[in-house]
Design a protein around this motif. Structure first.
Motif, PDB file in Angstrom:
ATOM      1  N   GLU A 288       0.848  -1.195   0.000  1.00 54.04           N
ATOM      2  CA  GLU A 288       0.000   0.000   0.000  1.00 54.04           C
ATOM      3  C   GLU A 288       0.884   1.246   0.000  1.00 54.04           C
ATOM      4  O   GLU A 288       1.794   1.381   0.816  1.00 54.04           O
ATOM      5  CB  GLU A 288      -0.893  -0.001   1.243  1.00 54.04           C
ATOM      6  CG  GLU A 288      -1.908   1.106   1.284  1.00 54.04           C
ATOM      7  CD  GLU A 288      -2.781   1.016   2.526  1.00 54.04           C
ATOM      8  OE1 GLU A 288      -2.284   1.371   3.631  1.00 54.04           O
ATOM      9  OE2 GLU A 288      -3.924   0.574   2.417  1.00 54.04           O
ATOM     10  N   GLY A 289       0.648   2.147  -0.957  1.00 58.72           N
ATOM     11  CA  GLY A 289       1.425   3.383  -1.059  1.00 58.72           C
ATOM     12  C   GLY A 289       2.606   3.299  -1.993  1.00 58.72           C
ATOM     13  O   GLY A 289       3.254   4.316  -2.265  1.00 58.72           O
ATOM     14  N   ALA A 290       2.899   2.108  -2.535  1.00 54.89           N
ATOM     15  CA  ALA A 290       4.051   1.962  -3.437  1.00 54.89           C
ATOM     16  C   ALA A 290       3.749   2.582  -4.791  1.00 54.89           C
ATOM     17  O   ALA A 290       2.643   2.441  -5.316  1.00 54.89           O
ATOM     18  CB  ALA A 290       4.406   0.494  -3.601  1.00 54.89           C
ATOM     19  N   LYS A 291       4.746   3.270  -5.357  1.00 53.77           N
ATOM     20  CA  LYS A 291       4.578   3.935  -6.655  1.00 53.77           C
ATOM     21  C   LYS A 291       5.435   3.299  -7.742  1.00 53.77           C
ATOM     22  O   LYS A 291       5.079   3.317  -8.914  1.00 53.77           O
ATOM     23  CB  LYS A 291       4.958   5.417  -6.532  1.00 53.77           C
ATOM     24  CG  LYS A 291       4.206   6.188  -5.444  1.00 53.77           C
ATOM     25  CD  LYS A 291       2.718   6.284  -5.726  1.00 53.77           C
ATOM     26  CE  LYS A 291       2.006   7.132  -4.665  1.00 53.77           C
ATOM     27  NZ  LYS A 291       0.544   7.157  -4.848  1.00 53.77           N
ATOM     28  N   ASN A 292       6.582   2.778  -7.354  1.00 50.28           N
ATOM     29  CA  ASN A 292       7.556   2.312  -8.337  1.00 50.28           C
ATOM     30  C   ASN A 292       7.148   0.994  -8.977  1.00 50.28           C
ATOM     31  O   ASN A 292       6.363   0.222  -8.412  1.00 50.28           O
ATOM     32  CB  ASN A 292       8.923   2.132  -7.667  1.00 50.28           C
ATOM     33  CG  ASN A 292       8.856   1.100  -6.537  1.00 50.28           C
ATOM     34  OD1 ASN A 292       8.062   1.246  -5.610  1.00 50.28           O
ATOM     35  ND2 ASN A 292       9.686   0.080  -6.608  1.00 50.28           N
ATOM     36  N   SER A 293       7.664   0.716 -10.154  1.00 46.34           N
ATOM     37  CA  SER A 293       7.495  -0.589 -10.781  1.00 46.34           C
ATOM     38  C   SER A 293       8.441  -1.593 -10.124  1.00 46.34           C
ATOM     39  O   SER A 293       9.485  -1.199  -9.584  1.00 46.34           O
ATOM     40  CB  SER A 293       7.791  -0.508 -12.283  1.00 46.34           C
ATOM     41  OG  SER A 293       6.898   0.379 -12.916  1.00 46.34           O
TER      42      SER A 293
END
Length: 524
Positions: A288-293
């Motif tokens: 939850e909250g992760a943006k990166n690939s």
């Protein structure tokens, strides 16, 4: 449907592939109405369910029921009794489950010793996927003189999703190379139970999550002493539960459901030998909250390729000692391959290839008081009549292939698994606290010795779960406690399937005859 981006017909359950998750609690009764709209006969087997007192709902055509004809329904009605754990369901009619008729079955346990050690749970079904239907593949394998191996798949799937490079698709195909990957959402510092099922036709899967170790807690309904691993090898038909701690930096991490190419023999005589498959099935563990690939690194192997998880990780949480006693029944079998008189490949158990009698299953014969010893040779029957006894099956694998063998109606204790030349020695059997499960891999040219308790009257299959081997006859029929079984009454709707099956067959024959007559008349 397009599970890996390539569109093809799919044998779905309620319009889904995999079929819907069925959940129950220990002790519940399951009442499942199965209506067949396949235009082919079908059955459903509840993989791992003991079916105490309901052998006719085990779903094996030719052994426990006649197939369900098209546009006919059957209600499967059975109790979970004291079972709990991770199971699945699939067709046992020809290779329909390979085309999609499969789904997961979870039996929850309010007394689960690990219940408070995780916050949420996920179900992961691993499967290999073919772009040709089994209606195409099986006749190719069954062709006279075929000398290749099992068909090579086109994709690995994680819970019904995979990716295929559509540049290799035939012209005119509907195909999308950007199929979404399956995503499993987690929250930082929460713990997750992953129930993992290998529902493939053939392949050994290796499951792992980058930078997240796996705590193994269950194998096929048996609670295990917890151990930590990096990678989990899963043979066809096997199931595990692992606990994953979401304790890494917030981000996205690859989940890997890799088809182990090392365990899939291939040569240029094999069906689909030049498949464009990417053996590395991928999913995403999303914090939850992760943006990166995902940019995570795969763990190194910590297991023996093409073998079951090491027995040190499979110790029951409580010692199981009931298999250490006087053996009442010894069964010796040798499994190998051969060719019939038309040079078609056969799988042989004690030089006999199993042939299902779809219109008169074994259970019907037993309840008609036909003695098990008088069953046709191609039923590959063994007879066990000691109520509460201990049966021991000694298997010699007289060929190079590894075989994941599954037993219906029981779990069994593994006394011995040996590689080529490692002959069973009873002094080395682990009788005090053996590995207990219902599916085990027999090494190529190796040996297996198992024990189980003969306390479940019925006709139970013991077979290789590589579906291509089932279809050429690698099936044993265990006739257990026939004197008790023959006194039981098969429900009327199950008996009626045989009448429906016979009627549909005769109707189809009349229609075909009419078509032939009309064609002859038109030719005239």
């Amino acid at each position: 449907m397009s599970p890996d981006g390539f569109e093809r017909p799919v044998w779905s359950v309620n319009g889904q592939h995999p079929g819907p998750l069925i959940q129950a609690n220990k002790g519940d009764r399951l009442v499942i109405n199965v209506t067949n709209h396949f235009d082919d006969p079908a059955t459903v087997h509840w993989h791992g369910m003991f079916q105490h007192g309901t052998n006719w709902y085990d779903g094996v055509p030719g052994q426990t029921q006649c197939p369900i004809p098209n546009d006919v329904s059957l209600v499967y009605n059975f109790s979970t009794t004291d079972q709990h754990g991770t199971y699945w369901y699939h067709s046992h009619f020809f290779a329909q489950y390979v085309d999609g008729l499969r789904g997961s079955l979870v039996i929850h346990d309010p007394d689960d010793p690990y219940l408070k050690q995780y916050d949420f749970e996920y179900l992961v079904m691993l499967s290999d996927w073919h772009h040709n239907t089994t209606g195409v593949l099986l006749p190719l394998q069954d062709a006279p003189g075929y000398s290749g191996f099992r068909p090579i798949p086109d994709s690995p799937l994680i819970s019904g999703l995979g990716r295929y490079n559509c540049t290799a698709a035939p012209p005119g195909s509907k195909c999308n190379s950007d199929q979404p990957l399956p995503v499993y959402n987690v929250k930082k510092n929460k713990k997750y139970r992953f129930r993992i099922i290998n529902s493939a036709a053939d392949g050994v899967f290796v499951f792992s999550i980058d930078q997240h170790k796996l705590k193994v807690i269950e194998s096929e309904g048996i609670y295990l002493k917890p151990t930590i691993i990096k990678k989990l090898p899963v043979a066809v038909g096997q199931r595990y539960s692992v606990i994953v701690d979401a304790n890494q930096p917030v981000g996205n991490y690859f989940i890997r459901g890799t088809l182990d190419k090392r365990c899939t023999p291939n040569d240029n005589a094999t069906i689909n030998f030049n498949s464009a498959i990417d053996w590395d099935g991928l999913g995403i563990l999303h914090y939850e909250g992760a943006k990166n690939s995902p940019n995570s690194k795969e763990f190194d192997d910590d297991f023996t390729p093409c073998r079951d998880l090491d027995k040190k990780h499979l110790k029951p949480i409580k010692p199981i000692t009931k298999y250490d006693g006087h053996v009442t029944d010894f069964v010796n079998i040798t499994i190998t391959f051969g060719a019939d008189k038309n040079q078609r490949l056969e799988a042989l158990i004690n030089n006999s290839s199993y042939v299902p009698q779809l219109n008169d299953p074994t259970i019907n014969k037993i309840t008609r008081d036909i003695a098990a010893k008088d069953l046709p040779k191609d039923q590959n029957s063994v007879i066990l009549n000691h109520n509460g006894g201990i049966a021991e099956i000694y298997v010699k694998n007289d060929n190079n292939a590894d075989h994941p063998f599954h037993m219906h109606g029981h779990v069994f204790a593994i006394m011995f698994v040996g590689e080529k030349g490692d002959v069973p020695d009873e002094s080395k059997y682990n009788k005090k606290n053996p590995v207990v499960r219902d599916t085990v891999t027999i090494p190529g040219n190796g040996f297996l010795v198992i024990r189980f308790i003969t306390d479940n009257p019925g006709v139970w299959a013991f077979h290789c779960h590589i579906e291509w081997h089932v279809e050429i006859g690698m099936v044993l029929g265990i006739i257990e406690l026939q004197d008790t079984l023959k006194k039981e009454t098969i429900p009327e709707d199950v008996v009626a399937l045989c009448l429906e099956h016979d009627l549909q067959k005769r109707t189809t024959r009349k229609m075909l005859n009419a078509i032939v007559i009309n064609e002859i008349r038109s030719d005239d």
